[in-house]
Design an enzyme around this catalytic site. Sequence first.
Site, PDB file in Angstrom:
ATOM      1  N   GLU A  79       0.837  -1.192   0.000  1.00 26.01           N
ATOM      2  CA  GLU A  79       0.000   0.000   0.000  1.00 26.01           C
ATOM      3  C   GLU A  79       0.879   1.252   0.000  1.00 26.01           C
ATOM      4  OE1 GLU A  79      -1.817   0.997   4.002  1.00 26.01           O
ATOM      5  OE2 GLU A  79      -1.652  -1.191   4.200  1.00 26.01           O
ATOM      6  N   CYS A 111      -3.332  -3.678   4.304  1.00 25.84           N
ATOM      7  CA  CYS A 111      -2.354  -4.653   4.793  1.00 25.84           C
ATOM      8  C   CYS A 111      -2.643  -6.083   4.339  1.00 25.84           C
ATOM      9  CB  CYS A 111      -2.294  -4.605   6.318  1.00 25.84           C
ATOM     10  SG  CYS A 111      -1.790  -2.997   6.968  1.00 25.84           S
ATOM     11  N   THR A 152       3.456   3.750  15.661  1.00 30.77           N
ATOM     12  CA  THR A 152       3.187   2.498  14.942  1.00 30.77           C
ATOM     13  C   THR A 152       3.661   2.572  13.489  1.00 30.77           C
ATOM     14  OG1 THR A 152       0.926   3.152  14.321  1.00 30.77           O
ATOM     15  CG2 THR A 152       1.213   2.002  16.416  1.00 30.77           C
ATOM     16  N   HIS A 233      -1.504 -10.476  11.913  1.00 39.68           N
ATOM     17  CA  HIS A 233      -1.066  -9.194  11.375  1.00 39.68           C
ATOM     18  C   HIS A 233      -0.761  -8.303  12.580  1.00 39.68           C
ATOM     19  CE1 HIS A 233      -0.861  -5.403   9.375  1.00 39.68           C
ATOM     20  NE2 HIS A 233      -1.997  -4.976   9.877  1.00 39.68           N
ATOM     21  N   SER A 309      -7.145  -2.996   6.541  1.00 34.55           N
ATOM     22  CA  SER A 309      -8.188  -2.010   6.841  1.00 34.55           C
ATOM     23  C   SER A 309      -8.997  -1.697   5.599  1.00 34.55           C
ATOM     24  CB  SER A 309      -7.553  -0.734   7.399  1.00 34.55           C
ATOM     25  OG  SER A 309      -7.032  -0.961   8.685  1.00 34.55           O
TER      26      SER A 309
END
Length: 390
Positions: A79, A111, A152, A233, A309
């Site tokens: 992505e 993801c 993150t 994940h 997502s």
Amino acid sequence: MKIGIDRIGFATTNKYLDLDELANARGVDPNKFKIGIGQNKMAVADMTEDIVTLAINSTLEYLDDVDLAKLGLLIVGTESGIDQSKSASLFVKEALNLPNEIRTFEVKEACFGATAGLMMARDYVRAHPNHTAIVIGSDIARYGLNTSGEVTQGAGAVSMFIAQEPKIIAFEEGHASYSEDINDFWRPNNFKTALVDGKYSTEIYLKFFQKTFDAYLNQNKLTADDFTAITYHLPFTKMGLKANRLAVAEASEDSKARLEENFEYSTKYGREVGNLYTGSLYLSFLSLLENAGANLQAGKRIGFFSYGSGAMGEFFAGELVSGYEQYLNKELHQQMLSERTKLSVAEYENVFTETLKDLPEDIELSSDVTAGKYYFAGQNGFARNYKIKK
């Protein structure tokens, strides 16, 4: 016919940031990052490191063991695309001198991209038994300085060689999928950093895990006790920890202890590099393989939960192959992590800001990456150039 992962490679950036120092700079208790989020360090990509260089370097790790004459498919899940039209996989193919006859393209669904590629590769090898495939999850996670998602961030790539009679793990038949149109995380075309509703995204992640995990158990007449480990994940460790708590809720005490211990092994690499987006699940799997030791035995079932997502979730599983340990490169990966350059917070901020700038039509870049690694060397007429460090 057994199909699965025959080889696996991992690459991350040349630089990192210690999250204790980031916490202090942001006026936050370091335990909020180390315990509350579950991260220790964050890989930082400079201008010469992108998804192409990471993808190339992760694949170089095992390419000498591959019969290129049988390679028929190359997929990059990402992505963090570097072109709105041309796939990153073509740059990878050129650098690795792969056959011109292979089918190659890029896949995007947040993801989930690498898992989408993996499922296509599995079906391809099943339909073409004499052929093999490479699937790469390569990403650079950027949310912005002083944002809620800053801790993150991360960067890296995991490359997987898919073949029949694999040396590492053979996938079981079947899977459980679930999708909805949800705005928990997205990046519009005119944005260079992602937008995220962190609390909502965690809620959706857990919802999708429960739905796909329960469906997979029902389809295959299994319980959590039938898994030696479940990999997740892991955009950050705490998110996977919450899912694992759901997984072990009805497990026996022995199974609960085993799944919790193996979960911790699966987080070790992710804690050191941060969020790999499409590569995060497979880094979790690699971390488990290279750190769990005697906890993992051939013939045991490993679960995989993939989430992207927007949102797409999938659960599937595989069986470890006898002798898988000899096809891992633990010492190489530990050396790569230990030899990275540590940045101060000010240096990290400068590097981060520099990477967001638009490049001119013509520019030549030099890099301090390790000799033998590929780097982004600039562009001519907006066409990107990649070179190997001498």
